[in-house]
Scaffold this active site. Structure first.
Site, PDB file in Angstrom:
ATOM      1  N   PRO A 197       0.823  -1.223   0.000  1.00  0.00           N
ATOM      2  CA  PRO A 197       0.000   0.000   0.000  1.00  0.00           C
ATOM      3  C   PRO A 197       0.851   1.265   0.000  1.00  0.00           C
ATOM      4  CG  PRO A 197      -0.617  -1.488   1.795  1.00  0.00           C
ATOM      5  CD  PRO A 197       0.646  -2.018   1.206  1.00  0.00           C
ATOM      6  N   GLU A 198       0.490   2.208  -0.846  1.00  0.00           N
ATOM      7  CA  GLU A 198       1.150   3.514  -0.879  1.00  0.00           C
ATOM      8  C   GLU A 198       0.089   4.561  -0.506  1.00  0.00           C
ATOM      9  OE1 GLU A 198       3.499   3.957  -4.483  1.00  0.00           O
ATOM     10  OE2 GLU A 198       3.834   1.801  -4.588  1.00  0.00           O
TER      11      GLU A 198
ATOM     12  N   HIS B  81      -4.689 -15.145   9.891  1.00  0.00           N
ATOM     13  CA  HIS B  81      -3.669 -14.151  10.208  1.00  0.00           C
ATOM     14  C   HIS B  81      -4.259 -12.910  10.871  1.00  0.00           C
ATOM     15  CE1 HIS B  81      -1.275 -16.607   7.540  1.00  0.00           C
ATOM     16  NE2 HIS B  81      -2.088 -16.345   6.536  1.00  0.00           N
TER      17      HIS B  81
ATOM     18  N   ARG C 141       1.951 -11.335   6.146  1.00  0.00           N
ATOM     19  CA  ARG C 141       3.412 -11.293   6.198  1.00  0.00           C
ATOM     20  C   ARG C 141       3.991 -10.800   7.529  1.00  0.00           C
ATOM     21  NH1 ARG C 141       5.878 -10.947   1.088  1.00  0.00           N
ATOM     22  NH2 ARG C 141       7.806 -10.995   2.253  1.00  0.00           N
TER      23      ARG C 141
END
Ligand SMILES: [Zn+2]
Length: 277
Positions: A2-3, A93, A112
């Protein structure tokens, strides 16, 4: 990853969905997600608190709560907020879970494990380590071509490295930096301090245009917290990239082919003809 546009859209969606909701209970399921706040303290500080607003600073999501307390969250690679209906099973997760007073739950899931959260007092916001060194927001009045000129003058790194440095320009990552440099017709490999003065306003404009368009078109990821089963990848803006992930394709502005240069495991996509300097 994500930016700025993705984080902006996540923050807007969360503001719409959770502002005004009270936290019935909060659980930190992976203590490493908030290393400075042990799970018991995390639960105690958030229980009974009400979300007043969700905003963004750089790539950080800022949850404002009463108390007054602030929860800072960074999605990093794969972090994602999901708003679960009552009795829905926890997503895989799930590293933090906030049960809300309307029966729903806000889950933070992160395949992650790079995501990060931090709880601070509202009065500490401006001094928070994560935020205090960030460059001005691209859409704020203090982010001007002159600001960029000064920021570029003080570095010996390449333009691409400088655009990714959040203390120089905040919000750009690998994808949008490539698109910005293509749009401004500047080389990723030029030293930032050597960028011709007349190109700086062009680059400044390209930053605002690329980020603005990505926000307007829904960014490059699935940012909808209510789309629980939807894939994280493949947002509507993805098909609009001009150079990113287009290696070998003909440039949209000239007959040359888009190239990819790999350095330290990261790809730089560019047109060797349009972006010579
Ligand atoms: Zn070209």
């Amino acid at each position: 990853m994500p930016e700025l546009p993705e984080v902006e859209l996540v923050a807007r969606a969360l503001d719409r969905l959770v502002a005004g909701r009270r936290v019935v209970s909060a659980k930190l399921l992976r203590p490493g997600l908030a290393p400075e706040t042990p799970p018991a303290r995390f639960a105690r500080l958030l229980r009974g608190r009400q979300f007043s607003r969700v905003t963004r600073r750089g790539k950080h999501i800022i949850f404002e709560l009463d108390a007054p307390l602030i929860l800072i969250a960074h999605l990093r690679m794969t972090g994602r907020f999901l708003l679960l209906p009552a009795a829905a099973p926890l997503p895989k997760h799930t590293h933090a879970l906030f049960r809300l007073d309307d029966g729903r739950s806000l889950a933070f899931s992160d395949q992650r494990h790079f995501g990060i959260m931090k709880l601070i007092r509202t009065s500490e916001l401006n001094e928070a380590r994560e935020l205090r060194s960030l460059a001005p927001e691209p859409f704020a009045p203090d982010f001007t071509p002159d600001y960029l000129r000064v920021a570029f003058a003080g570095t010996r790194r390449t333009l691409k490295e400088t655009l990714l440095d959040q203390t120089k320009v905040t919000g750009l990552g690998n994808i949008y930096a490539a698109e910005v440099m293509f749009r401004a017709r500047v080389s990723p490999f030029v030293a930032a301090s050597r960028l011709a003065a007349r190109r700086v306003p062009r680059l400044h404009r390209a930053i605002l245009e690329v980020l603005g368009e990505a926000i307007a078109h829904g960014s490059t990821m699935n940012v909808d917290p209510e789309d629980i089963d939807g894939s994280y990848y493949g947002g509507p803006y993805e098909g609009r990239w001009r150079v990113y992930a287009r290696e070998g394709e003909t440039c949209t502005a000239c007959p040359a082919r888009v190239r990819r240069f790999v350095h330290a495991g990261r790809s730089t996509f560019y047109c060797p003809r349009c972006q010579r300097r």
